[in-house]
Design a protein around this motif. Structure first.
Motif, short mmCIF file in Angstrom:
data_model
loop_
_atom_site.label_atom_id
_atom_site.label_comp_id
_atom_site.label_asym_id
_atom_site.label_seq_id
_atom_site.Cartn_x
_atom_site.Cartn_y
_atom_site.Cartn_z
N LYS A 3 0.85 -1.19 0.00
CA LYS A 3 0.00 0.00 0.00
C LYS A 3 0.89 1.23 0.00
O LYS A 3 1.75 1.40 0.87
N LEU A 5 1.29 5.51 -0.48
CA LEU A 5 0.75 6.86 -0.51
C LEU A 5 1.64 7.69 -1.42
O LEU A 5 2.86 7.73 -1.23
N ILE A 31 -3.16 2.21 -3.87
CA ILE A 31 -2.57 3.55 -3.70
C ILE A 31 -3.53 4.49 -2.98
O ILE A 31 -4.74 4.30 -2.99
N ILE A 32 -2.92 5.51 -2.39
CA ILE A 32 -3.63 6.66 -1.84
C ILE A 32 -2.97 7.87 -2.48
O ILE A 32 -1.75 8.04 -2.38
N ASN A 33 -3.75 8.68 -3.17
CA ASN A 33 -3.24 9.89 -3.78
C ASN A 33 -3.45 11.06 -2.84
O ASN A 33 -4.58 11.29 -2.39
N VAL A 34 -2.39 11.79 -2.54
CA VAL A 34 -2.50 12.97 -1.69
C VAL A 34 -1.88 14.15 -2.44
O VAL A 34 -0.75 14.07 -2.92
N GLU A 40 -8.63 12.92 -9.85
CA GLU A 40 -8.52 11.47 -9.74
C GLU A 40 -7.36 11.00 -10.60
O GLU A 40 -7.13 11.51 -11.69
N VAL A 44 -8.32 6.59 -8.51
CA VAL A 44 -8.33 6.89 -7.08
C VAL A 44 -8.35 8.41 -6.90
O VAL A 44 -7.52 9.13 -7.47
N GLU A 47 -6.81 13.12 -2.37
CA GLU A 47 -7.30 13.69 -1.13
C GLU A 47 -6.31 14.72 -0.59
O GLU A 47 -5.14 14.72 -0.94
N HIS A 53 -3.04 8.10 7.36
CA HIS A 53 -3.14 6.68 7.03
C HIS A 53 -2.00 5.96 7.75
O HIS A 53 -0.84 6.28 7.55
N LEU A 56 0.32 1.93 5.96
CA LEU A 56 1.10 2.08 4.73
C LEU A 56 2.37 1.26 4.73
O LEU A 56 3.03 1.13 5.76
N SER A 78 2.09 9.02 9.88
CA SER A 78 1.60 7.93 9.03
C SER A 78 2.37 6.64 9.28
O SER A 78 1.89 5.55 9.01
#
Length: 119
Positions: A3, A5, A31-34, A40, A44, A47, A53, A56, A78
């Motif tokens: 996972k 970020l 994934i987490i997009n920041v 998008e 995803v 944010e 989070h 990770l 995180s």
């Protein structure tokens, strides 16, 4: 799967963070997009750096060192297993803080790591 970020995510397909998001997802990594701008990438949503989070494996950085200090607490809270400092994001101060908190730091390119099977 690891996972990841993506800090500095961008909807601009010419940006390396965008390409990394696409390739991470294609390789089965969640994934987490920041980032700062809504949108998008790779299916995803991007944010804002508000929600911490804590599950990770990796934070991959796409922010220059001059823009990183405001994210130090966010990154450290995180508690990722590792931080990848992509080319142009190298930051000895953040590396020292991360390592003091038990976070592995790697100066590498996420895209190269993925393409060579080292991710």
């Amino acid at each position: 799967m690891k996972k990841t970020l993506i800090l500095g995510a961008s909807t601009n397909p010419a940006r390396y963070s965008n390409l990394a998001a696409q390739r991470l997802v294609a390789n089965g990594h969640p994934i987490i997009n920041v980032g700062l701008k809504a949108g998008e990438v790779a299916g995803v949503a991007i944010e804002k750096p508000e929600l911490i989070h804590t599950d990770l494996d990796t934070i991959t950085l796409y922010l220059g060192p001059q823009n990183q200090p405001e994210y130090y607490d966010y990154i450290l809270k995180s508690k990722p297993k590792r931080i990848i400092f992509n080319p142009g994001t190298e930051n000895p101060e953040l590396e020292e803080l991360a390592e003091a908190n038990g976070i592995e730091c790697t100066e590498a390119c996420t895209l190269v790591l993925l393409s060579t099977g080292q991710y």
